[in-house]
Structures are given as C-alpha cells and as structure tokens.
Design an enzyme around this catalytic site. Sequence first.
Site, mmCIF file in Angstrom:
data_model
loop_
_atom_site.group_PDB
_atom_site.id
_atom_site.type_symbol
_atom_site.label_atom_id
_atom_site.label_comp_id
_atom_site.label_asym_id
_atom_site.label_seq_id
_atom_site.Cartn_x
_atom_site.Cartn_y
_atom_site.Cartn_z
ATOM 1 N N TYR A 196 37.330 19.663 59.657
ATOM 2 C CA TYR A 196 37.148 18.215 60.038
ATOM 3 C C TYR A 196 38.433 17.999 61.042
ATOM 4 O O TYR A 196 39.094 18.256 60.831
ATOM 5 C CB TYR A 196 37.485 17.301 58.729
ATOM 6 C CG TYR A 196 37.586 15.991 58.814
ATOM 7 C CD1 TYR A 196 36.210 15.412 59.303
ATOM 8 C CD2 TYR A 196 38.603 15.207 58.958
ATOM 9 C CE1 TYR A 196 36.276 13.678 59.619
ATOM 10 C CE2 TYR A 196 38.422 13.644 58.801
ATOM 11 C CZ TYR A 196 37.526 13.182 59.262
ATOM 12 O OH TYR A 196 37.311 11.915 59.493
ATOM 13 N N ASP A 223 44.220 22.402 65.007
ATOM 14 C CA ASP A 223 44.113 21.013 64.274
ATOM 15 C C ASP A 223 45.144 20.846 63.128
ATOM 16 O O ASP A 223 44.843 21.609 62.148
ATOM 17 C CB ASP A 223 42.757 20.576 63.995
ATOM 18 C CG ASP A 223 42.934 19.178 63.484
ATOM 19 O OD1 ASP A 223 43.939 18.500 63.125
ATOM 20 O OD2 ASP A 223 41.900 18.581 63.212
ATOM 21 N N LYS A 276 49.362 12.567 59.804
ATOM 22 C CA LYS A 276 49.605 12.587 58.346
ATOM 23 C C LYS A 276 51.081 12.411 58.400
ATOM 24 O O LYS A 276 51.644 11.501 58.421
ATOM 25 C CB LYS A 276 48.831 13.550 57.754
ATOM 26 C CG LYS A 276 47.327 13.486 57.924
ATOM 27 C CD LYS A 276 46.355 14.174 56.694
ATOM 28 C CE LYS A 276 45.038 13.609 57.057
ATOM 29 N NZ LYS A 276 43.811 14.283 57.356
HETATM 30 C C1 PLP Z 1 42.920 13.900 58.397
HETATM 31 C C2 PLP Z 1 42.350 14.892 59.350
HETATM 32 C C3 PLP Z 1 41.937 14.393 60.686
HETATM 33 C C4 PLP Z 1 41.751 12.862 60.833
HETATM 34 O O1 PLP Z 1 43.028 12.176 60.792
HETATM 35 P P1 PLP Z 1 42.868 10.641 60.707
HETATM 36 O O2 PLP Z 1 44.422 10.211 60.452
HETATM 37 O O3 PLP Z 1 42.418 10.427 59.302
HETATM 38 O O4 PLP Z 1 42.003 10.164 61.616
HETATM 39 C C5 PLP Z 1 41.783 15.366 61.750
HETATM 40 N N1 PLP Z 1 41.968 16.613 61.195
HETATM 41 C C6 PLP Z 1 42.310 17.224 60.099
HETATM 42 C C7 PLP Z 1 42.570 18.502 59.836
HETATM 43 C C8 PLP Z 1 42.821 16.308 58.899
HETATM 44 O O5 PLP Z 1 42.842 16.755 57.817
#
Ligand code: PLP
Length: 433
Positions: free
Chosen positions: A150, A245, A273
């Site tokens: 994701y 990511d 995060k």
């Molecule tokens: C949570 C997450 C996102 C998206 O971040 P948001 O602040 O929810 O938009 C993107 N990549 C990874 C790996 C994530 O865990």
Amino acid sequence: MVSTTNLKTTKSEEIFDAAQKLMPGGVSSPVRAFKSVGGQPIVFDRVKGAYIWDVDGNQYIDYVGTWGPAICGHAHPEVISALHDALEKGTSFGAPSVLENVMAEMVIDAVPSIEMVRFVNSGTEACMAVLRLMRAFTGRDKLIKFEGCYHGHADMFLVKAGSGVATLGLPDSPGVPKSVTSNTLTAPFNDLEAVKALFAENPDQIAGVILEPVVGNAGFIPPDAGFLEGLRLITQENGALLVFDEVMTGFRIAYGGAQEKFGITPDLTTLGKIIGGGLPVGAYGGRRDIMSMVAPAGPMYQAGTLSGNPLAMTAGIKTLELLQKPGTYEQLDKITKKLANGLLQIARETGNAACGGYISAMFGMFFTAGPVHNYEDAKKSDLSKFSRFHRGMLERGIYLAPSQFEAGFTSLAHTDSDIDRTLSAARDVMSSL
Ligand SMILES: *Cc1c(COP(=O)(O)O)cnc(C)c1O
C-alpha cells in the site's frame, strides 16, 4: 481491564450508529469500520501509553498505536508538553520556521538515503509526490509496485493495494481511470524474476520500483534474503530508481528504517506516521540530485498549505528525540519478540495452524501454516478464524488491528506484564477457536 467476555459497548454502538448516517461507513478511513472482522468498531474516548479507553469506560492494551505513530506510547508527556509550548506560538505559519530545519536534519542524519527532504501532510501525499519525482527525473512513465503493498490512496497506486482494499474485497477502485493505472506494473513480493521480466518487457520505460521494504499492509511479510539487494541491482542496471516506502517502517524497525536494518540504500524514501508523532505528516527525500528537481529548486511542482506545520514538526522532533535514547530499539525488540514468539507458541500448543514473525516494533501472525512470502500466500489465511480471534481478544481487553492483513505494532510503553496479559488472553481465545 476487561476480564470477562461480556464486553459492554452500548455507548460505542450508539455513537457508531449515528456516525453511519453522517459519514460513509461511519468512519474517516475504511479499515477502522471492522468490516473484515464483523461486529461494530469500538469508539475511543482517550489514549495513554499502551492503553486505550472506549466511551463505555473499557480499557484495552493497544497494538494498533494509531496505525504506527504511537511508538513512544500514546500521548507521551514530553510530546504533549512540547505541543503545549508550540501551540502558544500558533498552529500554522505558512512560512519557513526553524522547526523544519531541526526536523529535516534529524531525518537526514537518520535515514541513509536521504540527503534532502520535503515535508507534506500524509503518507499518501508523500507517495504521490515521489512518483511524480521518479517520472520527472527519469523521463519515464511506468512504475513497478508489488501485490499487497500500500502506498496511499492515490489513483496510480490503487492496483493490488493491500489491507484496506483487500479487506473490502475491491480488486481496484471505481473512479480510477484505466489510463492512470495502465502505467502501474505489478509483481509478487519477493519475486525478483517477475521484476526482471517486467524490465525486459518494458525497456527504458520504467521510472522505478516502489515497495514497502518490510510489508505491513498485507500483514507482516519480511523480505527474503537477497530480495532488496536484487532490486537495488536490477534498478541500477536499468537506469531506474529504487524507492522505499518507509511510511510504516521508518523509525520503527530501526531508527534509520529498513534501509538501515538491511543495509540497502534506495534512491528515494517516503516517510510518515512516526515522524509526525501522532499529528498529520508525511515526507519524501533522497539523493540531492533528484530532490533538486523539486520546486522551487527545480521544475517538479509540489506544494502544501499546511506542510511543515509547527505542531507536526514539534511532535515529530520530540518523538525522534525519545527514540534516540540508548537502548530504545533493544527494548522494542525484546517486548515484541516475547509477544510474537508467544503467540506462535500458543497457536502451536492449541493446534491452530499459524505463521508469523516480527522485526523490532512490528509483528504479525497469519492463521495459515505458511510460509508467507507474498500476498498470495497471505490470502491462504483462515479469515473467519482470524475474526473469531480478533473478537475474543477484544472481549478480553486486547485491541488488535481489525484485519488479518495488517501488521501489529508495539511501543516503548508496552510492559512485560502487558505482554503476559496479552498472551494469557490469546491462550484463552485460541483454545476455543
Ligand atoms: C500508512 C501508509 C501510507 C499512507 O499514509 P497516510 O498517512 O495514511 O496517507 C503509505 N504507505 C505505507 C507503507 C503506509 O503504511
């Protein structure tokens, strides 16, 4: 602490019933709605340390940690106090502040690939921007992502996109034009041959490869030995960029993220995060020559009214300071190891097929014998068993992510006795699954 299976959640139910008339599905983000585990979500009243309290007064040990940011424990007194001070100076400047320099230096010092950084407001925004940058820098349009990973909800990433989408059973989302995702190529995680084939089929067209270096959004799936090294090599050989990511793994599986842990340096990295300490934030950064393309230093446009805002920077700086204390990651490792190994042992002893693991403050367990190397493997999990497990744990005061396809998170606030209580609840529940 809830010790019986008669969890009273009358107020939660009332509030959530009302919410469903006001907001789609009653929530501000889909996985929160408990769709995949059934039952109604718990409505929170407050959070502190390793605990959450719902509106009915029940207390739970929390392994979601607001989906990652709460690595120092919820509402850490030093973060709250720093925020109080920052609040007095105003909530947003829309102009440069020294807090951005401090935060940028901390990120650059910590994350091996990052020489320059741009702050944004969410992980989604960071991933959107990093893709534009990959394309701007290489002059190529195509992108490789992995099934089950994701990268936020931007159109071009909503292909085989992990937990939220998987949980809702949507292979894709309506509203995403084919023309937008036609440049998104996908491969199974941990499959270098599939990546090589995509490069061979699309010569000089692939801008780069983006991945969660340790997957958290299809459940917890670590990279096989050689996978990250292989990607580093293949991207280099093909003049493409490698992007980690690390929105979830950054400052969680090591202070410098997965790239520090595994010793592989990507070209670009996204963060979010933890670096917001519980406030909305995201960031992308990497090689100076690539980042120099970002406006106003270069031609790639990207902007944000609230980006780098003083409250998010303050919470982030304080959170990273807390993480810098000696022994932090050893402590996270020790607690998480006890939990993850304990859960697997209990599964074995109670005759439940399961597999899983942990790295530092991130863990997972699938209800399948495994091994799980990718999303296809993860989907073999017994989802109805997971639902019963989730409900049983909730009734015993343990709050787990409401989906089999989410990683679990521990924090510096989780104690040995929290883990003992969690494991004893797990034994109770797994004995009657
Ligand atoms: C949570 C997450 C996102 C998206 O971040 P948001 O602040 O929810 O938009 C993107 N990549 C990874 C790996 C994530 O865990």
